[in-house]
Design an enzyme around this catalytic site. Structure first.
Site, PDB file in Angstrom:
ATOM      1  N   CYS A 138       0.797  -1.229   0.000  1.00 48.47           N
ATOM      2  CA  CYS A 138       0.000   0.000   0.000  1.00 48.47           C
ATOM      3  C   CYS A 138       0.834   1.285   0.000  1.00 48.47           C
ATOM      4  O   CYS A 138       0.761   2.068  -0.937  1.00 48.47           O
ATOM      5  CB  CYS A 138      -0.939  -0.012   1.195  1.00 48.47           C
ATOM      6  SG  CYS A 138      -2.143  -1.343   1.111  1.00 48.47           S
TER       7      CYS A 138
HETATM    8  N1  NAD Z   1      -2.751  -6.112   1.743  1.00 51.77           N
HETATM    9  C1  NAD Z   1      -3.262  -5.037   2.294  1.00 51.77           C
HETATM   10  O1  NAD Z   1      -2.967  -4.712   3.429  1.00 51.77           O
HETATM   11  C2  NAD Z   1      -4.264  -4.182   1.558  1.00 51.77           C
HETATM   12  C3  NAD Z   1      -5.020  -3.265   2.296  1.00 51.77           C
HETATM   13  C4  NAD Z   1      -5.942  -2.483   1.657  1.00 51.77           C
HETATM   14  C5  NAD Z   1      -6.090  -2.578   0.280  1.00 51.77           C
HETATM   15  N2  NAD Z   1      -5.331  -3.455  -0.436  1.00 51.77           N
HETATM   16  C6  NAD Z   1      -5.561  -3.521  -1.876  1.00 51.77           C
HETATM   17  O2  NAD Z   1      -6.326  -4.681  -2.168  1.00 51.77           O
HETATM   18  C7  NAD Z   1      -5.935  -5.231  -3.431  1.00 51.77           C
HETATM   19  C8  NAD Z   1      -5.507  -6.673  -3.239  1.00 51.77           C
HETATM   20  O3  NAD Z   1      -4.382  -6.685  -2.387  1.00 51.77           O
HETATM   21  P1  NAD Z   1      -3.916  -7.984  -1.608  1.00 51.77           P
HETATM   22  O4  NAD Z   1      -2.992  -7.505  -0.546  1.00 51.77           O
HETATM   23  O5  NAD Z   1      -5.067  -8.821  -1.243  1.00 51.77           O
HETATM   24  O6  NAD Z   1      -3.072  -8.712  -2.745  1.00 51.77           O
HETATM   25  P2  NAD Z   1      -2.477 -10.206  -2.700  1.00 51.77           P
HETATM   26  O7  NAD Z   1      -1.316 -10.211  -3.613  1.00 51.77           O
HETATM   27  O8  NAD Z   1      -2.314 -10.665  -1.293  1.00 51.77           O
HETATM   28  O9  NAD Z   1      -3.637 -11.080  -3.319  1.00 51.77           O
HETATM   29  C9  NAD Z   1      -4.111 -10.927  -4.590  1.00 51.77           C
HETATM   30  C10 NAD Z   1      -4.580 -12.276  -5.093  1.00 51.77           C
HETATM   31  O10 NAD Z   1      -5.166 -12.034  -6.365  1.00 51.77           O
HETATM   32  C11 NAD Z   1      -4.811 -13.118  -7.207  1.00 51.77           C
HETATM   33  N3  NAD Z   1      -5.000 -12.705  -8.582  1.00 51.77           N
HETATM   34  C12 NAD Z   1      -4.166 -12.000  -9.383  1.00 51.77           C
HETATM   35  N4  NAD Z   1      -4.755 -11.776 -10.569  1.00 51.77           N
HETATM   36  C13 NAD Z   1      -5.973 -12.338 -10.498  1.00 51.77           C
HETATM   37  C14 NAD Z   1      -7.050 -12.451 -11.401  1.00 51.77           C
HETATM   38  N5  NAD Z   1      -6.981 -11.903 -12.598  1.00 51.77           N
HETATM   39  N6  NAD Z   1      -8.132 -13.130 -11.017  1.00 51.77           N
HETATM   40  C15 NAD Z   1      -8.208 -13.678  -9.785  1.00 51.77           C
HETATM   41  N7  NAD Z   1      -7.227 -13.609  -8.885  1.00 51.77           N
HETATM   42  C16 NAD Z   1      -6.128 -12.944  -9.240  1.00 51.77           C
HETATM   43  C17 NAD Z   1      -3.408 -13.468  -6.808  1.00 51.77           C
HETATM   44  O11 NAD Z   1      -3.079 -14.792  -7.188  1.00 51.77           O
HETATM   45  C18 NAD Z   1      -3.455 -13.270  -5.290  1.00 51.77           C
HETATM   46  O12 NAD Z   1      -3.773 -14.471  -4.621  1.00 51.77           O
HETATM   47  C19 NAD Z   1      -4.859  -4.307  -3.952  1.00 51.77           C
HETATM   48  O13 NAD Z   1      -5.429  -3.339  -4.761  1.00 51.77           O
HETATM   49  C20 NAD Z   1      -4.301  -3.665  -2.700  1.00 51.77           C
HETATM   50  O14 NAD Z   1      -3.715  -2.410  -2.947  1.00 51.77           O
HETATM   51  C21 NAD Z   1      -4.443  -4.266   0.178  1.00 51.77           C
END
Ligand code: NAD
Length: 401
Positions: free
Chosen positions: A257
């Site tokens: 983030c």
């Molecule tokens: N991790 C955090 O603390 C956090 C907090 C708030 C917001 N976010 C936001 O949330 C979103 C997701 O982040 P995250 O931390 O969960 O990421 P992550 O990398 O932990 O998980 C993402 C998942 O999506 C999968 N993926 C990728 N492409 C895909 C597709 N086309 N179809 C289905 N699955 C797919 C990946 O294999 C992975 O398992 C991002 O935009 C991030 O900025 C994250």
């Protein structure tokens, strides 16, 4: 009601765990290995216990899949896929595009689509909606909403239930249905006037942290040059009961983030001809911290690190998580190696990273503490090398920021 959650990472799996109590959930992810493990009841996220996944699988409330056809009959789709930066540090919407393709091609009935992935204002209206319509061959008119995720992995005092959630739909009906969905497991829902406000608020929250972290990192350098303690000074300033919020210095910012979201805001600002000076400079200051730390370590050790055995303690981007995305440890290690140091790292929470394994916490010439997990004993850090440099403020009586 049946829910599809696209992406089963930190955000998607956390939501899946909460939502499965009230809805039937299909967790769609492109990572087959991850999906297989989830279906065996194995969680890969610190905040989601395997026993919870196992429970929902057994009760038929949750299943993970890589098959797009499994989301054809859902009522609501949540999108939670990565939104990283490209190699030239521009917003990378390729995962979002592929998620839109999955939804567009497989969901043929009218559903509510909620984006939780972080992106710049206008993403829902001008990117996600047209993209899904473009991939869809059905006349279904979906409802669209945004509810940016605020989860802080590893944190126990704030979770899905008690963290206020922003939301906005592209239509009144989309907003109402979004509220209805989250109200089952979130206590405080705040509607804003447009999806763009919700998207911008999420970016601004993390930009606020990025800029303040950069400020305190710069101040740590000023304090050192003045021969005063940055921590004592911050504690002193923090006695003011209003108008001050304490941030602490570090080797930089990491995770998915803070190093990323502000760049999304800067990119959209510049596209609209607005300045993003603070954001750009804050990013530079945070990135430069690794170089500053290595310079300080070299200065304290006769000016050269060539051939020195250096142990970097903690490579996760923050304490008590295994997440190494954008970790500041990477740049610290890179700079140490460019100075000719022989670098290994210790982090039993991470275990394996970039083809290397965690080394024992002992026997180094120099130890540089980048992340201090609660499980790592301070005495063992002190005994691991005759010289210890601490970037965390948690190891007492040694040199550091
Ligand atoms: N991790 C955090 O603390 C956090 C907090 C708030 C917001 N976010 C936001 O949330 C979103 C997701 O982040 P995250 O931390 O969960 O990421 P992550 O990398 O932990 O998980 C993402 C998942 O999506 C999968 N993926 C990728 N492409 C895909 C597709 N086309 N179809 C289905 N699955 C797919 C990946 O294999 C992975 O398992 C991002 O935009 C991030 O900025 C994250």
């Amino acid at each position: 009601m049946k829910i599809a959650i696209i992406g089963q990472g930190y955000v998607g799996l956390t939501i899946s765990a909460f939502a499965s109590e009230f809805y039937e959930v299909v967790g769609f992810d492109t990572n087959q290995n991850l999906v297989d493990n989830l279906n065996r009841g194995i969680s890969h996220i610190e905040g989601v216990q395997s026993s919870i996944i196992e429970k929902w699988i057994k009760s038929g409330r949750y299943k993970a899949t890589t098959n797009g056809r499994d989301i054809a009959d859902v009522d609501i789709v949540i999108v939670a896929v990565p939104t990283p930066l490209t190699s030239n540090r521009q917003p990378d919407l390729s995962f979002l595009q592929s998620a839109c393709k999955t939804v567009g091609e497989n969901v043929t009935r009218e559903v509510l689509i909620i984006n939780e992935s972080t992106s710049f204002p206008g993403t829902l209206r001008s990117y996600i909606k047209p993209m899904i319509e473009n991939f869809s061959s059905s006349p279904a008119e979906h409802l669209y909403a945004i509810s940016p995720e605020r989860v802080d992995p590893g944190r126990s005092d704030f979770n899905q239930k008690n963290t206020p959630r922003l939301y906005a739909g592209l239509s009144k009906e989309a907003s109402e249905r979004t509220r209805e969905f989250y109200s089952k497991f979130c206590d405080n829902l705040i509607e804003v006037s447009s999806p763009e406000v919700a998207e911008a608020a999420k970016l601004f929250e993390n930009t606020f942290r990025q800029v303040n972290i950069a400020l305190v990192n710069e101040f740590a350098q000023i304090a050192h040059s003045l021969g005063i303690s940055v921590y004592e000074t911050l504690d002193a300033a923090n006695t003011k009961p209003y108008g001050f919020m304490k941030f602490t210095p570090s080797a930089g910012v990491g995770g998915h983030c803070i190093p990323v979201d502000p760049t999304y805001l800067a990119a959209v600002a510049e596209e609209h001809g607005a300045p993003a000076t603070f954001i750009r400079r804050a990013n530079e200051v945070n990135l430069e911290m690794s170089e500053y730390i290595v310079r300080r370590v070299a200065e304290d050790n006769g000016g050269s690190l060539k051939g020195k055995n250096i142990l970097v303690v903690g490579v996760a981007y923050k304490p008590n998580v295994a997440d190494v995305r954008e970790t500041a440890a990477e740049l610290v290690i890179e700079h140490l190696r460019s100075q000719g140091a022989v670098v290994s790292w210790h982090d039993d929470v991470v275990g394996n990273w970039k083809g290397e394994s965690s080394s024992p916490l002992q026997g180094a010439d120099i130890a540089v503490v980048v992340t201090k997990h609660d499980s790592v004993d301070e005495e063992k850090i002190l005994a691991s090398a005759p010289y210890v440099f601490d970037t965390t403020g948690k190891v007492k009586g040694v040199n550091g920021l």
